[in-house]
Design an enzyme around this catalytic site. Sequence first.
Site, PDB file in Angstrom:
ATOM      1  N   ILE A  11       0.879  -1.153   0.000  1.00  0.00           N
ATOM      2  CA  ILE A  11       0.000   0.000   0.000  1.00  0.00           C
ATOM      3  C   ILE A  11       0.923   1.211   0.000  1.00  0.00           C
ATOM      4  O   ILE A  11       1.825   1.313   0.835  1.00  0.00           O
ATOM      5  CB  ILE A  11      -0.966   0.009   1.204  1.00  0.00           C
ATOM      6  CG1 ILE A  11      -1.822   1.284   1.211  1.00  0.00           C
ATOM      7  CG2 ILE A  11      -0.264  -0.184   2.518  1.00  0.00           C
ATOM      8  CD1 ILE A  11      -2.935   1.267   2.250  1.00  0.00           C
ATOM      9  N   SER A  12       0.747   2.095  -0.958  1.00  0.00           N
ATOM     10  CA  SER A  12       1.719   3.165  -1.194  1.00  0.00           C
ATOM     11  C   SER A  12       1.816   4.129  -0.022  1.00  0.00           C
ATOM     12  O   SER A  12       0.865   4.326   0.748  1.00  0.00           O
ATOM     13  CB  SER A  12       1.344   3.960  -2.452  1.00  0.00           C
ATOM     14  OG  SER A  12       1.489   3.175  -3.602  1.00  0.00           O
TER      15      SER A  12
END
Length: 214
Positions: A60-61
Amino acid sequence: MKLHDDRAGRLILGLRQQGVTDPRVLAAMESIDRAVFVHEKFLDQAWEDQALPIDCAQTISQPYIVGLMTQALDVQPRHRVLEIGTGSGYQCAVLSRLARYVYSVERYRSLLSEAEAKLKVLQIDNVITRHGDGGLGWPEQAPFDRIMVTAAAPHEPTELLKQLKPGGILVCPVGRTSVQMLNRYVGQPDGSFHRESLSEVRFVPLVEGTAKEG
Protein backbone atom coordinates in the site's frame (compact mmCIF):
# COMPACT_ATOMS: atom_id res chain seq x y z
CA MET A 1 -12.69 8.35 16.30
CA LYS A 2 -10.70 11.04 18.11
CA LEU A 3 -7.47 9.02 17.70
CA HIS A 4 -8.19 8.57 13.99
CA ASP A 5 -8.85 12.31 13.63
CA ASP A 6 -5.62 13.23 15.45
CA ARG A 7 -3.48 10.84 13.38
CA ALA A 8 -5.15 11.88 10.13
CA GLY A 9 -4.63 15.53 10.99
CA ARG A 10 -0.92 15.01 11.65
CA LEU A 11 -0.52 13.09 8.40
CA ILE A 12 -2.31 15.77 6.37
CA LEU A 13 -0.17 18.49 7.95
CA GLY A 14 2.96 16.52 7.01
CA LEU A 15 1.76 16.09 3.42
CA ARG A 16 1.09 19.82 3.15
CA GLN A 17 4.61 20.56 4.37
CA GLN A 18 6.00 18.25 1.66
CA GLY A 19 4.15 20.06 -1.12
CA VAL A 20 0.80 18.27 -1.39
CA THR A 21 -1.29 21.43 -1.09
CA ASP A 22 -4.39 20.82 -3.24
CA PRO A 23 -7.26 21.17 -0.72
CA ARG A 24 -9.49 18.68 -2.58
CA VAL A 25 -6.76 16.04 -2.55
CA LEU A 26 -6.03 16.58 1.14
CA ALA A 27 -9.74 16.44 2.01
CA ALA A 28 -10.15 13.22 0.03
CA MET A 29 -7.20 11.60 1.80
CA GLU A 30 -8.39 12.73 5.21
CA SER A 31 -11.85 11.28 4.53
CA ILE A 32 -10.53 7.78 3.74
CA ASP A 33 -9.58 5.65 6.74
CA ARG A 34 -6.27 4.12 5.61
CA ALA A 35 -6.53 1.58 8.43
CA VAL A 36 -9.27 -0.19 6.45
CA PHE A 37 -6.70 -1.06 3.77
CA VAL A 38 -3.71 -2.26 5.85
CA HIS A 39 -3.06 -5.65 7.44
CA GLU A 40 -4.14 -6.02 11.05
CA LYS A 41 -0.53 -6.36 12.24
CA PHE A 42 0.29 -2.94 10.77
CA LEU A 43 -2.74 -1.08 12.12
CA ASP A 44 -0.60 0.99 14.48
CA GLN A 45 1.25 2.32 11.42
CA ALA A 46 -1.83 2.98 9.27
CA TRP A 47 -1.53 6.76 9.57
CA GLU A 48 2.25 6.90 9.26
CA ASP A 49 3.72 8.34 6.06
CA GLN A 50 5.21 5.07 4.83
CA ALA A 51 4.47 2.21 2.46
CA LEU A 52 3.29 -1.02 4.08
CA PRO A 53 3.25 -4.66 2.85
CA ILE A 54 0.05 -6.26 1.59
CA ASP A 55 -0.55 -9.70 0.04
CA CYS A 56 1.03 -10.94 -3.21
CA ALA A 57 4.35 -9.17 -2.42
CA GLN A 58 2.69 -5.82 -3.13
CA THR A 59 2.47 -2.67 -0.99
CA ILE A 60 0.00 0.00 0.00
CA SER A 61 1.72 3.17 -1.19
CA GLN A 62 3.21 5.81 1.06
CA PRO A 63 0.58 8.54 1.62
CA TYR A 64 2.94 11.23 0.32
CA ILE A 65 3.23 9.38 -3.01
CA VAL A 66 -0.56 8.91 -3.13
CA GLY A 67 -0.98 12.63 -2.52
CA LEU A 68 1.71 13.61 -5.03
CA MET A 69 0.29 11.41 -7.80
CA THR A 70 -3.31 12.41 -7.12
CA GLN A 71 -2.43 16.09 -7.12
CA ALA A 72 -0.51 15.70 -10.39
CA LEU A 73 -3.52 13.98 -11.98
CA ASP A 74 -5.74 17.06 -11.39
CA VAL A 75 -8.99 15.07 -11.22
CA GLN A 76 -12.22 17.05 -11.63
CA PRO A 77 -15.72 16.03 -10.44
CA ARG A 78 -17.04 14.89 -13.82
CA HIS A 79 -13.94 12.96 -14.85
CA ARG A 80 -13.72 9.26 -15.65
CA VAL A 81 -10.42 7.93 -14.31
CA LEU A 82 -8.60 4.72 -15.18
CA GLU A 83 -6.38 3.27 -12.43
CA ILE A 84 -3.88 0.55 -13.32
CA GLY A 85 -3.12 -1.56 -10.24
CA THR A 86 -5.96 -1.66 -7.71
CA GLY A 87 -3.69 -3.16 -5.04
CA SER A 88 -5.11 -2.58 -1.56
CA GLY A 89 -7.79 -0.26 -2.95
CA TYR A 90 -6.55 2.77 -0.99
CA GLN A 91 -5.49 4.90 -3.96
CA CYS A 92 -8.70 3.90 -5.71
CA ALA A 93 -10.74 5.06 -2.72
CA VAL A 94 -9.00 8.45 -2.71
CA LEU A 95 -9.66 8.87 -6.44
CA SER A 96 -13.32 7.94 -5.91
CA ARG A 97 -13.78 11.05 -3.76
CA LEU A 98 -12.61 13.27 -6.62
CA ALA A 99 -13.91 11.68 -9.83
CA ARG A 100 -17.30 10.78 -11.26
CA TYR A 101 -16.18 7.19 -11.92
CA VAL A 102 -12.99 5.23 -11.32
CA TYR A 103 -12.23 2.17 -13.47
CA SER A 104 -9.57 0.04 -11.79
CA VAL A 105 -7.68 -2.96 -13.22
CA GLU A 106 -5.77 -5.50 -11.07
CA ARG A 107 -3.78 -8.55 -12.19
CA TYR A 108 -4.14 -10.42 -8.86
CA ARG A 109 -7.67 -11.75 -8.46
CA SER A 110 -7.29 -12.23 -4.68
CA LEU A 111 -6.11 -8.64 -4.19
CA LEU A 112 -9.00 -7.37 -6.28
CA SER A 113 -11.55 -9.32 -4.23
CA GLU A 114 -10.13 -7.91 -0.98
CA ALA A 115 -10.10 -4.37 -2.36
CA GLU A 116 -13.70 -4.69 -3.57
CA ALA A 117 -14.77 -5.79 -0.08
CA LYS A 118 -13.01 -2.82 1.54
CA LEU A 119 -14.54 -0.34 -0.89
CA LYS A 120 -17.94 -1.83 -0.05
CA VAL A 121 -17.27 -1.33 3.68
CA LEU A 122 -16.68 2.37 2.97
CA GLN A 123 -19.86 2.47 0.83
CA ILE A 124 -17.92 3.61 -2.24
CA ASP A 125 -20.13 2.90 -5.24
CA ASN A 126 -18.53 4.82 -8.12
CA VAL A 127 -15.67 2.35 -8.69
CA ILE A 128 -15.81 -0.27 -11.45
CA THR A 129 -13.18 -3.01 -11.19
CA ARG A 130 -11.72 -5.57 -13.54
CA HIS A 131 -9.33 -8.53 -13.22
CA GLY A 132 -6.94 -8.21 -16.13
CA ASP A 133 -3.65 -7.11 -17.66
CA GLY A 134 -3.15 -3.50 -16.58
CA GLY A 135 -0.69 -2.79 -19.35
CA LEU A 136 -3.54 -3.13 -21.84
CA GLY A 137 -5.70 -0.63 -19.99
CA TRP A 138 -9.46 -0.87 -20.48
CA PRO A 139 -10.03 -0.11 -24.18
CA GLU A 140 -13.76 -0.91 -24.08
CA GLN A 141 -14.29 2.00 -21.66
CA ALA A 142 -11.81 4.40 -23.26
CA PRO A 143 -11.22 7.25 -23.70
CA PHE A 144 -10.57 8.43 -20.15
CA ASP A 145 -10.06 11.94 -18.80
CA ARG A 146 -7.27 10.78 -16.52
CA ILE A 147 -5.13 7.65 -16.09
CA MET A 148 -3.02 6.71 -13.06
CA VAL A 149 -0.56 3.81 -13.10
CA THR A 150 0.48 2.51 -9.67
CA ALA A 151 3.21 0.13 -10.90
CA ALA A 152 6.43 0.94 -12.73
CA ALA A 153 6.19 0.72 -16.52
CA PRO A 154 9.48 -0.43 -18.12
CA HIS A 155 9.10 2.17 -20.88
CA GLU A 156 6.76 4.95 -22.04
CA PRO A 157 3.15 3.76 -21.52
CA THR A 158 2.17 4.22 -25.18
CA GLU A 159 -0.76 1.76 -25.10
CA LEU A 160 -2.30 3.61 -22.17
CA LEU A 161 -1.67 7.04 -23.66
CA LYS A 162 -3.84 5.96 -26.61
CA GLN A 163 -6.75 5.60 -24.17
CA LEU A 164 -6.65 9.22 -23.00
CA LYS A 165 -9.06 11.89 -24.18
CA PRO A 166 -7.52 14.89 -25.99
CA GLY A 167 -5.96 17.11 -23.34
CA GLY A 168 -6.03 14.28 -20.80
CA ILE A 169 -3.40 13.57 -18.15
CA LEU A 170 -1.58 10.31 -17.33
CA VAL A 171 0.66 9.87 -14.28
CA CYS A 172 2.99 6.86 -14.23
CA PRO A 173 6.31 5.72 -12.74
CA VAL A 174 8.66 4.71 -15.56
CA GLY A 175 11.90 2.73 -15.32
CA ARG A 176 13.40 -0.75 -15.26
CA THR A 177 15.44 -0.42 -12.03
CA SER A 178 14.37 -0.34 -8.36
CA VAL A 179 14.19 3.47 -8.55
CA GLN A 180 11.97 4.96 -11.23
CA MET A 181 10.94 8.43 -12.40
CA LEU A 182 7.38 9.55 -11.79
CA ASN A 183 6.25 11.12 -15.07
CA ARG A 184 3.23 13.26 -15.89
CA TYR A 185 1.99 13.23 -19.48
CA VAL A 186 -0.33 16.01 -20.65
CA GLY A 187 -2.10 15.76 -24.01
CA GLN A 188 -1.39 18.56 -26.49
CA PRO A 189 -3.67 19.98 -29.23
CA ASP A 190 -1.66 18.23 -31.97
CA GLY A 191 -2.14 14.81 -30.35
CA SER A 192 1.35 14.63 -28.83
CA PHE A 193 2.14 14.56 -25.11
CA HIS A 194 4.20 16.89 -22.97
CA ARG A 195 6.18 14.85 -20.42
CA GLU A 196 7.16 16.28 -17.05
CA SER A 197 9.34 14.37 -14.57
CA LEU A 198 8.11 14.91 -11.01
CA SER A 199 10.14 12.81 -8.60
CA GLU A 200 12.14 9.62 -8.10
CA VAL A 201 9.92 6.84 -6.72
CA ARG A 202 10.00 3.13 -5.90
CA PHE A 203 7.16 0.96 -7.25
CA VAL A 204 6.73 -2.72 -7.98
CA PRO A 205 7.06 -3.39 -11.73
CA LEU A 206 4.09 -3.40 -14.10
CA VAL A 207 4.01 -7.04 -15.25
CA GLU A 208 2.31 -8.31 -18.38
CA GLY A 209 -0.69 -10.62 -18.11
CA THR A 210 -2.70 -11.71 -15.11
CA ALA A 211 -1.12 -13.43 -12.12
CA LYS A 212 -1.21 -17.16 -11.48
CA GLU A 213 -2.19 -17.68 -7.84
CA GLY A 214 -2.43 -20.71 -5.60
